[in-house]
Design a protein around this motif. Structure first.
Motif, PDB file in Angstrom:
ATOM      1  N   GLY A   1      30.933  21.975  -1.651  1.00 28.71           N
ATOM      2  CA  GLY A   1      31.662  22.037  -0.396  1.00 28.71           C
ATOM      3  C   GLY A   1      30.794  22.000   0.833  1.00 28.71           C
ATOM      4  O   GLY A   1      31.299  22.022   1.956  1.00 28.71           O
ATOM      5  N   ARG A   2      29.471  21.890   0.643  1.00 26.73           N
ATOM      6  CA  ARG A   2      28.564  21.936   1.790  1.00 26.73           C
ATOM      7  C   ARG A   2      28.272  20.556   2.366  1.00 26.73           C
ATOM      8  O   ARG A   2      27.706  20.443   3.441  1.00 26.73           O
ATOM      9  CB  ARG A   2      27.258  22.615   1.388  1.00 26.73           C
TER      10      ARG A   2
ATOM     11  N   ALA B   1      40.122  17.670  -1.549  1.00 30.91           N
ATOM     12  CA  ALA B   1      41.473  17.428  -2.056  1.00 30.91           C
ATOM     13  C   ALA B   1      41.645  15.917  -2.188  1.00 30.91           C
ATOM     14  O   ALA B   1      41.302  15.164  -1.280  1.00 30.91           O
ATOM     15  CB  ALA B   1      42.507  18.000  -1.099  1.00 30.91           C
ATOM     16  N   LEU B   2      42.143  15.453  -3.331  1.00 26.12           N
ATOM     17  CA  LEU B   2      42.315  14.021  -3.544  1.00 26.12           C
ATOM     18  C   LEU B   2      43.610  13.536  -2.882  1.00 26.12           C
ATOM     19  O   LEU B   2      44.566  14.291  -2.706  1.00 26.12           O
ATOM     20  CB  LEU B   2      42.337  13.702  -5.038  1.00 26.12           C
TER      21      LEU B   2
ATOM     22  N   LEU C   1      39.228  19.877   2.732  1.00 24.75           N
ATOM     23  CA  LEU C   1      40.076  20.995   2.322  1.00 24.75           C
ATOM     24  C   LEU C   1      39.476  22.298   2.837  1.00 24.75           C
ATOM     25  O   LEU C   1      38.394  22.711   2.404  1.00 24.75           O
ATOM     26  CB  LEU C   1      40.194  21.036   0.799  1.00 24.75           C
ATOM     27  N   SER C   2      40.157  22.940   3.744  1.00 26.29           N
ATOM     28  CA  SER C   2      39.666  24.202   4.298  1.00 26.29           C
ATOM     29  C   SER C   2      39.530  25.248   3.193  1.00 26.29           C
ATOM     30  O   SER C   2      40.437  25.444   2.385  1.00 26.29           O
ATOM     31  CB  SER C   2      40.637  24.708   5.369  1.00 26.29           C
ATOM     32  N   GLY C   3      38.362  25.898   3.144  1.00 26.40           N
ATOM     33  CA  GLY C   3      38.138  26.943   2.149  1.00 26.40           C
ATOM     34  C   GLY C   3      37.793  26.422   0.775  1.00 26.40           C
ATOM     35  O   GLY C   3      37.816  27.184  -0.201  1.00 26.40           O
ATOM     36  N   SER C   4      37.426  25.125   0.669  1.00 22.81           N
ATOM     37  CA  SER C   4      37.165  24.552  -0.658  1.00 22.81           C
ATOM     38  C   SER C   4      35.998  25.238  -1.361  1.00 22.81           C
ATOM     39  O   SER C   4      36.007  25.385  -2.588  1.00 22.81           O
ATOM     40  CB  SER C   4      36.895  23.050  -0.547  1.00 22.81           C
ATOM     41  N   GLU C   5      34.986  25.665  -0.596  1.00 23.45           N
ATOM     42  CA  GLU C   5      33.833  26.313  -1.226  1.00 23.45           C
ATOM     43  C   GLU C   5      34.257  27.577  -1.962  1.00 23.45           C
ATOM     44  O   GLU C   5      33.887  27.792  -3.125  1.00 23.45           O
ATOM     45  CB  GLU C   5      32.772  26.641  -0.175  1.00 23.45           C
ATOM     46  N   GLN C   6      35.051  28.414  -1.311  1.00 23.16           N
ATOM     47  CA  GLN C   6      35.495  29.654  -1.937  1.00 23.16           C
ATOM     48  C   GLN C   6      36.421  29.377  -3.125  1.00 23.16           C
ATOM     49  O   GLN C   6      36.316  30.022  -4.180  1.00 23.16           O
ATOM     50  CB  GLN C   6      36.212  30.539  -0.910  1.00 23.16           C
TER      51      GLN C   6
END
Length: 520
Positions: free
Chosen positions: A278-279, A229-230, A284-289
């Motif tokens: 996201g790895r 998240a920016l 940001l929580s959950g950014s990968e999904q």
């Protein structure tokens, strides 16, 4: 005799006349071309040099057709069961520690050709992934990231000489923006059009503006565009999840639209900048999904570089959105590259470690090395464990593993089975205190059963593990310690590996001296 000499002189005179006529004609044609297209990419010195470079590569390849030794040991199949995708960036003339040298690149591709590898297009590869098309054995996809000049001009003569094809993943802000013609680094619109006309290249998306770094907190720390998240300084806050997803959507859709408008390219393929979704850390929580959800709305396939814990290096039918790529090391010779690709081929379920090459064992974490057919696993100074996975074994289902290993230091040694990736597998964990069976599902560890006390000690041991349907058996030095039922239905197939561990960082070390696997 005099007539013969005179005839020879006349013939030589005719040859000189014809040569002069042809030379003048070519000069006139070149002058006319310069007048008609003084700014054409085809007349730039770098492009002219590229055209003349093709023939030496072709001749060199034809004169050096010696099969790499390792490739000859593995017979070809009727059709491909898996397809590797190779990743390059620039091809350079001087070492820079990151990119492959031009001479080494040619050697690598010569070795692939000699070993029987043939390139395939994105359309054919993605049809293979869909399960709607078969491909020849030893098919491979060549990809180049960023749309760099040094990934086209040094590369195209080699592709031409070998009848190979490749893909350019282009950053549209850099190549299609208003200032792209002046860039000394990125290919311009004119160059990309010339690239397309060769018939050897495809173009796909590498984002619009996502290859830069952006502020991700109030301190100005920078991070990856897609996985964070920016920070919005004017409002002293982070983006919301909705704002994040909209920004990602607009960038990735914009890149796709730009390629269609400027080059007429309609692509369903995207490569993550830096191979990151996201790895590599995120705020940001959950950014990968969230990111994968957005990417899947725009593209059918998303390409990334394999990391250690990914396990397998090759791609198989039915695997979905994400496509693995092998980042080609600048240290690899042509034979090294062939060995790496051969290691990822699906292995027969009658396996002996004596068959392994030095690329078979993939590092998951810790320090891994292979020497004299022995697999060394050692925890680093800042870690308490090390693990490795046998590439090409994920299609296995029911089997027995027998391994002879020496525990040199540490408090545990584990046999891994049904390995899919570093987050999903089952393990027989032998320790000083207990023997346990643990399931790893999406990174969450569930202990199924434990046998107390443990029997592990330092020294030589025979470690065995049996997996049949949902039943797991752990065996140490010929004694069956326990036999239990798996809980998760998601671990009914997968490959093998080994892990060593300790309670103290840097104090775990084991050597696997032999491995034998058979189907049951």
């Amino acid at each position: 005799m005099g007539d013969t000499v005179e005839n020879m002189k006349n013939e030589q005179k005719k040859v000189r006349i014809w040569f002069t006529v042809i030379a003048i004609s070519l000069a006139c044609a070149l002058s006319f071309s310069v007048w008609r297209a003084h700014d054409s990419v085809y007349l730039r010195p770098v492009y002219v040099r590229k055209m003349f470079a093709y023939m030496p590569y072709r001749i060199e390849y034809l004169l050096s057709r010696t099969l790499p030794a390792h490739a000859a040991e593995i017979p070809a199949r009727a059709f491909a069961q898996e397809v590797p995708v190779l990743l390059y960036h620039g091809i350079v003339e001087e070492p820079d520690g990151a990119n492959v040298l031009q001479r080494d690149f040619a050697d690598q591709l010569f070795a692939l050709k000699q070993a029987g590898y043939a390139t395939v297009t994105l359309a054919d590869f993605e049809a293979f992934l869909d399960g709607t098309k078969t491909l020849p054995d030893r098919s491979v996809v060549l990809t180049f990231d960023d749309g760099r000049k040094d990934s086209f001009y040094p590369v195209d003569p080699v592709l031409h000489a070998l009848n190979y094809t490749a893909v350019q993943f282009v950053i549209t802000n850099y190549s299609l923006g208003k200032d792209n013609e002046e860039s000394p680094f990125y290919l311009s619109v004119a160059e990309l059009k010339a690239l397309q006309k060769t018939g050897r290249w495809e173009i796909a998306s590498h984002s619009k503006a996502a290859h830069d770094f952006y502020a991700i907190n109030e301190h100005g720390e920078e991070g990856h565009f897609l996985s964070n998240a920016l920070w919005i300084p004017s409002e002293n806050r982070y983006e919301t999840s909705s704002e994040y997803m909209l920004r990602i959507y607009e960038d990735l859709r914009g890149a796709r639209d730009n390629l269609k408008t400027a080059l007429g390219v309609e692509t369903n393929s995207f490569a993550f900048p830096f191979g990151d979704f996201g790895r590599a850390g995120t705020n940001l929580s959950g950014s990968e999904q969230l990111l994968l959800h957005v990417v899947g709305k725009i593209y059918k396939r998303a390409y990334y570089q394999t990391w250690g814990s990914d396990g397998e290096t090759h791609n198989r039918a039915g695997e979905g959105l994400l496509v693995r790529r092998i980042n080609v090391s600048p240290l690899w010779s042509g034979d090294d590259l062939v060995r790496a690709l051969e290691a990822g081929r699906t292995k027969d379920l009658l396996y002996s470690g004596e068959q392994a090459n030095d690329h078979d064992w993939q590092r998951l974490w810790g320090d891994i090395s292979v020497a004299a057919e022995n697999l060394h696993l050692q925890a680093p100074s800042d870690g308490d464990s090390a693990a490795a996975f046998l590439n090409g074994s994920t299609m296995w289902s029911n089997y027995e593993i027998d391994a002879h290993a020496t525990v040199l230091a540490g408090t545990s040694f584990s046999v891994i089975a049904r390995f899919k990736n570093g987050r999903n597998y089952v393990v027989c964990n032998f320790t000083e205190d207990a023997t346990t069976v643990d399931e790893h599902i999406q990174g969450v560890i569930r202990s199924i059963a434990a046998h107390i006390p443990g029997n592990l000690s330092k020294g030589e041991h025979e470690f065995s593990m049996q997996v049949y349907n949902n039943r797991i058996a752990c065996i140490l030095d010929g004694e069956k310690i326990m036999s239990v039922m798996l809980v998760s239905p998601d671990l009914l197939s997968g490959g093998i590996g080994f892990k060593t561990g300790s309670r103290v960082n840097g104090e775990s070390h084991a050597v696997v001296r032999s491995v034998y696997v058979r189907g049951i």
